[in-house]
Scaffold this motif. Structure first.
Motif, PDB file in Angstrom:
ATOM      1  N   ALA A 103       0.830  -1.209   0.000  1.00  0.00           N
ATOM      2  CA  ALA A 103       0.000   0.000   0.000  1.00  0.00           C
ATOM      3  C   ALA A 103       0.861   1.254   0.000  1.00  0.00           C
ATOM      4  O   ALA A 103       0.562   2.230  -0.709  1.00  0.00           O
ATOM      5  CB  ALA A 103      -0.931  -0.007   1.203  1.00  0.00           C
ATOM      6  N   VAL A 104       1.931   1.251   0.781  1.00  0.00           N
ATOM      7  CA  VAL A 104       2.825   2.415   0.819  1.00  0.00           C
ATOM      8  C   VAL A 104       3.541   2.577  -0.519  1.00  0.00           C
ATOM      9  O   VAL A 104       3.734   3.703  -1.006  1.00  0.00           O
ATOM     10  CB  VAL A 104       3.818   2.291   1.989  1.00  0.00           C
ATOM     11  CG1 VAL A 104       4.887   3.382   1.928  1.00  0.00           C
ATOM     12  CG2 VAL A 104       3.070   2.376   3.321  1.00  0.00           C
ATOM     13  N   ARG A 105       3.908   1.490  -1.145  1.00  0.00           N
ATOM     14  CA  ARG A 105       4.503   1.589  -2.482  1.00  0.00           C
ATOM     15  C   ARG A 105       3.506   2.167  -3.489  1.00  0.00           C
ATOM     16  O   ARG A 105       3.882   2.944  -4.366  1.00  0.00           O
ATOM     17  CB  ARG A 105       4.980   0.211  -2.952  1.00  0.00           C
ATOM     18  CG  ARG A 105       6.276  -0.240  -2.313  1.00  0.00           C
ATOM     19  CD  ARG A 105       6.846  -1.447  -3.020  1.00  0.00           C
ATOM     20  NE  ARG A 105       8.239  -1.665  -2.659  1.00  0.00           N
ATOM     21  CZ  ARG A 105       9.025  -2.587  -3.216  1.00  0.00           C
ATOM     22  NH1 ARG A 105       8.543  -3.360  -4.180  1.00  0.00           N
ATOM     23  NH2 ARG A 105      10.271  -2.724  -2.841  1.00  0.00           N
ATOM     24  N   ALA A 149      -3.344  10.174   1.942  1.00  0.00           N
ATOM     25  CA  ALA A 149      -4.131   9.421   2.923  1.00  0.00           C
ATOM     26  C   ALA A 149      -4.148   7.950   2.528  1.00  0.00           C
ATOM     27  O   ALA A 149      -4.254   7.614   1.345  1.00  0.00           O
ATOM     28  CB  ALA A 149      -5.557   9.955   3.014  1.00  0.00           C
ATOM     29  N   ILE A 150      -4.023   7.085   3.521  1.00  0.00           N
ATOM     30  CA  ILE A 150      -4.130   5.645   3.309  1.00  0.00           C
ATOM     31  C   ILE A 150      -5.274   5.141   4.173  1.00  0.00           C
ATOM     32  O   ILE A 150      -5.249   5.255   5.396  1.00  0.00           O
ATOM     33  CB  ILE A 150      -2.814   4.919   3.636  1.00  0.00           C
ATOM     34  CG1 ILE A 150      -1.688   5.451   2.738  1.00  0.00           C
ATOM     35  CG2 ILE A 150      -2.983   3.413   3.463  1.00  0.00           C
ATOM     36  CD1 ILE A 150      -0.343   4.798   2.960  1.00  0.00           C
ATOM     37  N   GLU A 151      -6.301   4.613   3.513  1.00  0.00           N
ATOM     38  CA  GLU A 151      -7.518   4.179   4.199  1.00  0.00           C
ATOM     39  C   GLU A 151      -7.379   2.699   4.558  1.00  0.00           C
ATOM     40  O   GLU A 151      -7.395   1.827   3.692  1.00  0.00           O
ATOM     41  CB  GLU A 151      -8.740   4.396   3.296  1.00  0.00           C
ATOM     42  CG  GLU A 151     -10.039   4.573   4.047  1.00  0.00           C
ATOM     43  CD  GLU A 151     -10.395   3.397   4.919  1.00  0.00           C
ATOM     44  OE1 GLU A 151     -10.404   3.571   6.167  1.00  0.00           O
ATOM     45  OE2 GLU A 151     -10.663   2.313   4.377  1.00  0.00           O
ATOM     46  N   ARG A 211      -3.528  12.284  -3.022  1.00  0.00           N
ATOM     47  CA  ARG A 211      -3.722  10.876  -3.375  1.00  0.00           C
ATOM     48  C   ARG A 211      -4.259  10.113  -2.180  1.00  0.00           C
ATOM     49  O   ARG A 211      -3.842  10.345  -1.038  1.00  0.00           O
ATOM     50  CB  ARG A 211      -2.407  10.272  -3.848  1.00  0.00           C
ATOM     51  CG  ARG A 211      -2.463   8.785  -4.187  1.00  0.00           C
ATOM     52  CD  ARG A 211      -1.156   8.296  -4.776  1.00  0.00           C
ATOM     53  NE  ARG A 211      -0.929   8.862  -6.109  1.00  0.00           N
ATOM     54  CZ  ARG A 211       0.164   8.654  -6.832  1.00  0.00           C
ATOM     55  NH1 ARG A 211       1.145   7.900  -6.355  1.00  0.00           N
ATOM     56  NH2 ARG A 211       0.289   9.200  -8.025  1.00  0.00           N
ATOM     57  N   ILE A 212      -5.183   9.199  -2.455  1.00  0.00           N
ATOM     58  CA  ILE A 212      -5.715   8.287  -1.443  1.00  0.00           C
ATOM     59  C   ILE A 212      -5.459   6.864  -1.907  1.00  0.00           C
ATOM     60  O   ILE A 212      -5.702   6.521  -3.059  1.00  0.00           O
ATOM     61  CB  ILE A 212      -7.235   8.490  -1.241  1.00  0.00           C
ATOM     62  CG1 ILE A 212      -7.535   9.903  -0.758  1.00  0.00           C
ATOM     63  CG2 ILE A 212      -7.788   7.463  -0.252  1.00  0.00           C
ATOM     64  CD1 ILE A 212      -9.019  10.248  -0.797  1.00  0.00           C
ATOM     65  N   GLU A 247      -9.670  16.997  -7.723  1.00  0.00           N
ATOM     66  CA  GLU A 247      -8.811  16.188  -8.587  1.00  0.00           C
ATOM     67  C   GLU A 247      -7.976  15.201  -7.762  1.00  0.00           C
ATOM     68  O   GLU A 247      -6.750  15.085  -7.912  1.00  0.00           O
ATOM     69  CB  GLU A 247      -7.921  17.057  -9.478  1.00  0.00           C
ATOM     70  CG  GLU A 247      -8.705  17.808 -10.538  1.00  0.00           C
ATOM     71  CD  GLU A 247      -7.844  18.363 -11.655  1.00  0.00           C
ATOM     72  OE1 GLU A 247      -6.604  18.220 -11.603  1.00  0.00           O
ATOM     73  OE2 GLU A 247      -8.430  18.935 -12.602  1.00  0.00           O
ATOM     74  N   ILE A 248      -8.659  14.473  -6.916  1.00  0.00           N
ATOM     75  CA  ILE A 248      -8.004  13.486  -6.057  1.00  0.00           C
ATOM     76  C   ILE A 248      -7.738  12.213  -6.851  1.00  0.00           C
ATOM     77  O   ILE A 248      -8.567  11.760  -7.635  1.00  0.00           O
ATOM     78  CB  ILE A 248      -8.897  13.170  -4.838  1.00  0.00           C
ATOM     79  CG1 ILE A 248      -8.999  14.381  -3.921  1.00  0.00           C
ATOM     80  CG2 ILE A 248      -8.386  11.952  -4.076  1.00  0.00           C
ATOM     81  CD1 ILE A 248     -10.042  14.232  -2.831  1.00  0.00           C
ATOM     82  N   GLU A 249      -6.570  11.644  -6.636  1.00  0.00           N
ATOM     83  CA  GLU A 249      -6.266  10.316  -7.162  1.00  0.00           C
ATOM     84  C   GLU A 249      -6.689   9.279  -6.109  1.00  0.00           C
ATOM     85  O   GLU A 249      -6.223   9.335  -4.970  1.00  0.00           O
ATOM     86  CB  GLU A 249      -4.779  10.163  -7.437  1.00  0.00           C
ATOM     87  CG  GLU A 249      -4.261  10.975  -8.597  1.00  0.00           C
ATOM     88  CD  GLU A 249      -2.791  10.666  -8.843  1.00  0.00           C
ATOM     89  OE1 GLU A 249      -2.491   9.770  -9.646  1.00  0.00           O
ATOM     90  OE2 GLU A 249      -1.950  11.321  -8.202  1.00  0.00           O
ATOM     91  N   LEU A 250      -7.535   8.353  -6.483  1.00  0.00           N
ATOM     92  CA  LEU A 250      -7.988   7.298  -5.581  1.00  0.00           C
ATOM     93  C   LEU A 250      -7.504   5.967  -6.146  1.00  0.00           C
ATOM     94  O   LEU A 250      -7.935   5.540  -7.216  1.00  0.00           O
ATOM     95  CB  LEU A 250      -9.514   7.314  -5.463  1.00  0.00           C
ATOM     96  CG  LEU A 250     -10.161   6.217  -4.610  1.00  0.00           C
ATOM     97  CD1 LEU A 250      -9.614   6.217  -3.186  1.00  0.00           C
ATOM     98  CD2 LEU A 250     -11.681   6.378  -4.601  1.00  0.00           C
ATOM     99  N   LEU A 251      -6.590   5.318  -5.411  1.00  0.00           N
ATOM    100  CA  LEU A 251      -5.967   4.083  -5.876  1.00  0.00           C
ATOM    101  C   LEU A 251      -6.332   2.922  -4.961  1.00  0.00           C
ATOM    102  O   LEU A 251      -6.386   3.069  -3.744  1.00  0.00           O
ATOM    103  CB  LEU A 251      -4.437   4.224  -5.893  1.00  0.00           C
ATOM    104  CG  LEU A 251      -3.840   5.371  -6.711  1.00  0.00           C
ATOM    105  CD1 LEU A 251      -2.322   5.347  -6.586  1.00  0.00           C
ATOM    106  CD2 LEU A 251      -4.246   5.258  -8.165  1.00  0.00           C
ATOM    107  N   GLY A 252      -6.557   1.778  -5.553  1.00  0.00           N
ATOM    108  CA  GLY A 252      -6.724   0.567  -4.771  1.00  0.00           C
ATOM    109  C   GLY A 252      -5.384  -0.090  -4.510  1.00  0.00           C
ATOM    110  O   GLY A 252      -4.406   0.113  -5.240  1.00  0.00           O
TER     111      GLY A 252
END
Length: 344
Positions: free
Chosen positions: A162-164, A236-238, A258-259, A281-286
């Motif tokens: 996730a951190v990567r 942010a990391i959810e 980025r999330i 303009e948030i980047e939301l990544l899984g």
């Protein structure tokens, strides 16, 4: 000869039963399991009979956070000795699909993950006294690394991945929502990667104190109205796996921030403040599991990161039901099944 294994038959129904002792075939390794960590997906199988969309349709041996010692190996296996301490990579991927060939084997649609009901027949897991897997999934532990510490390798790999996914975190202000085992290990990975200020939110003080042990700077009670939330964070990391946690990330991350969503959200639809994703303009990544990070994660746990304080409870295999109920308690952090560690 038989071995004992923990089996979930349906929601709230777990038993410890005998199975024939498995023997390794060509290219396989048999591991005498020492420890198995209880994961959130294991808890869902126990409490709900399903983990997300994956429903138990036959008795399932759970468990994918597995360490132990080499018991035996089949023809063609080299470089291992009986009794050697090892960690087991939980995923068997095809190696030939577009995702595997493209460097993203964690996304392999044919992946078979230990202790998973994603396919039928199910992939039986590692909460058993002896486990047989292919040799390429066996990772010898560094000299001096205890099996107990190595039991955190799989969940730390999830956090490390996730951190990567988050990209360059050096000096950045980061919010982590959720201070369960994955959230706390995410804090440890962020600290090791030289993040700046790390803020963590959760519903309990006990969980937040665990995050502090891993290097969190600011602790935030998510359920208290007077909590002083930051105006904005870079990243942010959810990790709570909840809609409110994700919405906190959306509200708090800066414009063009980025999330990374690593927590598994409930099945079905989750309500989010979607317009903020657009107008900021948030980047939301899984972030889905891990694959290539496993070896590096083991080395970091052995040399730079002491995550062992996150282990809050340890139960014998025969106490599996108590272990599952303890792991569901918010006062617990990482709960281990001691399957055969006393013999190692």
């Amino acid at each position: 000869m038989t071995v004992l294994a923990c089996v979930i038959e349906r929601a709230e129904r777990v038993r410890v039963v005998e199975y024939p002792t498995p023997e390794p075939g060509k290219g396989q390794v048999a591991v005498d399991v020492a420890y198995g960590g209880i994961c959130g997906s294991d808890l869902h199988y126990f409490h709900d009979g399903a983990a997300g969309e994956f429903v138990i349709r036959e008795p399932l041996i759970p468990g994918h956070e597995i360490v132990g010692t080499v018991a035996a190996f089949g023809a063609g296996v080299v470089g291992l000795e009986p009794g050697s301490p090892v960690a087991v990579h939980p995923a068997q991927v095809c190696g030939s699909c577009v995702d595997c060939l493209g460097g993203n084997p964690q996304l392999c649609s044919s992946s078979r993950y230990l202790g998973s009901a994603a396919h039928f027949p199910h992939v039986q897991g590692g909460f058993t006294e002896r486990l047989v897997v292919t040799a390429n999934r066996i990772f010898p532990l560094p000299d001096g690394m205890s099996l107990r510490r190595a039991a955190l390798a799989e969940p730390f790999s999830v956090a490390f991945h996730a951190v990567r996914r988050a990209g360059d975190v050096v000096g950045r202000t980061v919010l982590v929502t959720g201070a369960g085992p994955i959230g706390c290990l995410t804090v440890a990975a962020l600290r090791q990667a030289d993040a700046g200020t790390i803020l963590v939110s959760d519903l309990t003080d006990a969980a937040l104190q665990n995050a502090k042990l891993m290097g969190a700077d600011v602790l935030l009670r998510a359920d208290q109205a007077d909590t002083q939330w930051p105006e904005q964070v870079d990243l942010a990391i959810e990790a709570s796996g909840t809609g409110p946690g994700l919405n906190t990330c959306i509200r708090t991350v800066r414009r063009a921030g980025r999330i990374v969503q690593v927590g598994i959200l409930p099945p079905g639809t989750t309500e989010v403040i979607g317009n903020a994703i657009v107008n900021k303009e948030i980047e939301l990544l899984g972030s889905w599991r891990f694959h290539l990070e496993f070896s590096a994660a083991i080395d970091l746990l052995a040399t730079e990161i002491n995550a062992e304080p996150l282990i809050s409870h340890e139960f014998r295999l025969q106490e599996a039901e108590r272990a599952f109920r303890s792991a569901a308690d918010r006062l617990s952090c990482k709960v281990l099944l001691n399957i055969g560690a006393s013999a190692n």
